[in-house]
Design a protein around this motif. Sequence first.
Motif, short mmCIF file in Angstrom:
data_model
loop_
_atom_site.label_atom_id
_atom_site.label_comp_id
_atom_site.label_asym_id
_atom_site.label_seq_id
_atom_site.Cartn_x
_atom_site.Cartn_y
_atom_site.Cartn_z
N PRO A 102 -19.90 7.32 -9.00
CA PRO A 102 -19.91 8.59 -9.75
C PRO A 102 -19.96 9.81 -8.84
O PRO A 102 -19.36 10.84 -9.14
CB PRO A 102 -21.18 8.48 -10.61
CG PRO A 102 -21.45 7.03 -10.72
CD PRO A 102 -21.01 6.44 -9.40
N VAL B 256 -13.02 4.42 -14.87
CA VAL B 256 -13.17 5.49 -15.85
C VAL B 256 -12.26 5.25 -17.05
O VAL B 256 -12.65 5.44 -18.20
CB VAL B 256 -12.85 6.86 -15.22
CG1 VAL B 256 -12.85 7.95 -16.28
CG2 VAL B 256 -13.87 7.20 -14.14
N THR C 210 -14.09 8.48 -20.43
CA THR C 210 -14.58 9.67 -19.73
C THR C 210 -16.01 10.01 -20.15
O THR C 210 -16.84 10.39 -19.31
CB THR C 210 -13.67 10.88 -20.00
OG1 THR C 210 -12.34 10.54 -19.63
CG2 THR C 210 -14.12 12.08 -19.19
N MET D 275 -18.48 7.69 -18.57
CA MET D 275 -18.61 7.99 -17.15
C MET D 275 -19.41 9.27 -16.93
O MET D 275 -20.17 9.37 -15.96
CB MET D 275 -17.22 8.13 -16.51
CG MET D 275 -17.27 8.47 -15.02
SD MET D 275 -18.26 7.32 -14.03
CE MET D 275 -17.29 5.82 -14.14
N THR E 243 -22.62 9.43 -14.77
CA THR E 243 -22.72 10.39 -13.66
C THR E 243 -24.03 11.16 -13.71
O THR E 243 -24.71 11.33 -12.70
CB THR E 243 -21.54 11.38 -13.69
OG1 THR E 243 -20.31 10.65 -13.56
CG2 THR E 243 -21.64 12.39 -12.57
#
Length: 212
Positions: free
Chosen positions: A27, A175, A180, A183, A187
């Motif tokens: 990430p 990803v 998204t 992720m 992150t």
Amino acid sequence: MIENYFAFATTVFMGLLAIVNPISAIPVFLELTDYMGDKQKRNVAAKSVLVAFCIILVFSIAGKLIFHVFGITLAALRVTGGILVFVIGYEMVRGKPESIGKSVKLGDEPVKADAGISMAITPLAMPLLAGPGAITTSMSYSAAKDVTHLLIVIAIYAIICFITYLLFLAGPRIVKVIGTNVMLVITKMMGLILAVIGVQMFALGIRELFEF
């Protein structure tokens, strides 16, 4: 003898893999290289693992000598690494402004041919992939053994660097598979974990510096 070397190699691999934890760096890599093209990302990934390998190589061979010559202590390294890791984690949790990380471009090509080398060195190579923990572990495994064991430590870390490189390149595909939004959550979670790790490294370094 071969069985002893194999057992040692397994121990070193598991120990360094757990400390380096290349999955947790994905990430960070994706966040820092979000604005880059595929070629630039490969360039940054390759340079980050190469720099990390060189750092571990140097400290595995001459770590104690370097610390002695420059008067550096492992505690000071932990404090500095902790601050860097905390700042990175904080920025990941907070989210970076759109202007951060943008490269100045002329047409479709970046003006700076070597854009990304700074982030490849810090924070990717140091302190994420070759931080105080990895340096200490590699020095510990190398110092008390013969040349063969030293070569095993170096070879094992080279394998881990290669695995990390492949994971960095596979990051965008990961990803696409998980999405998204997922992720983004990962992150921010990793940012929080990095911030906590940074504080822990800093606190441990301060404790070692002042011995309390």
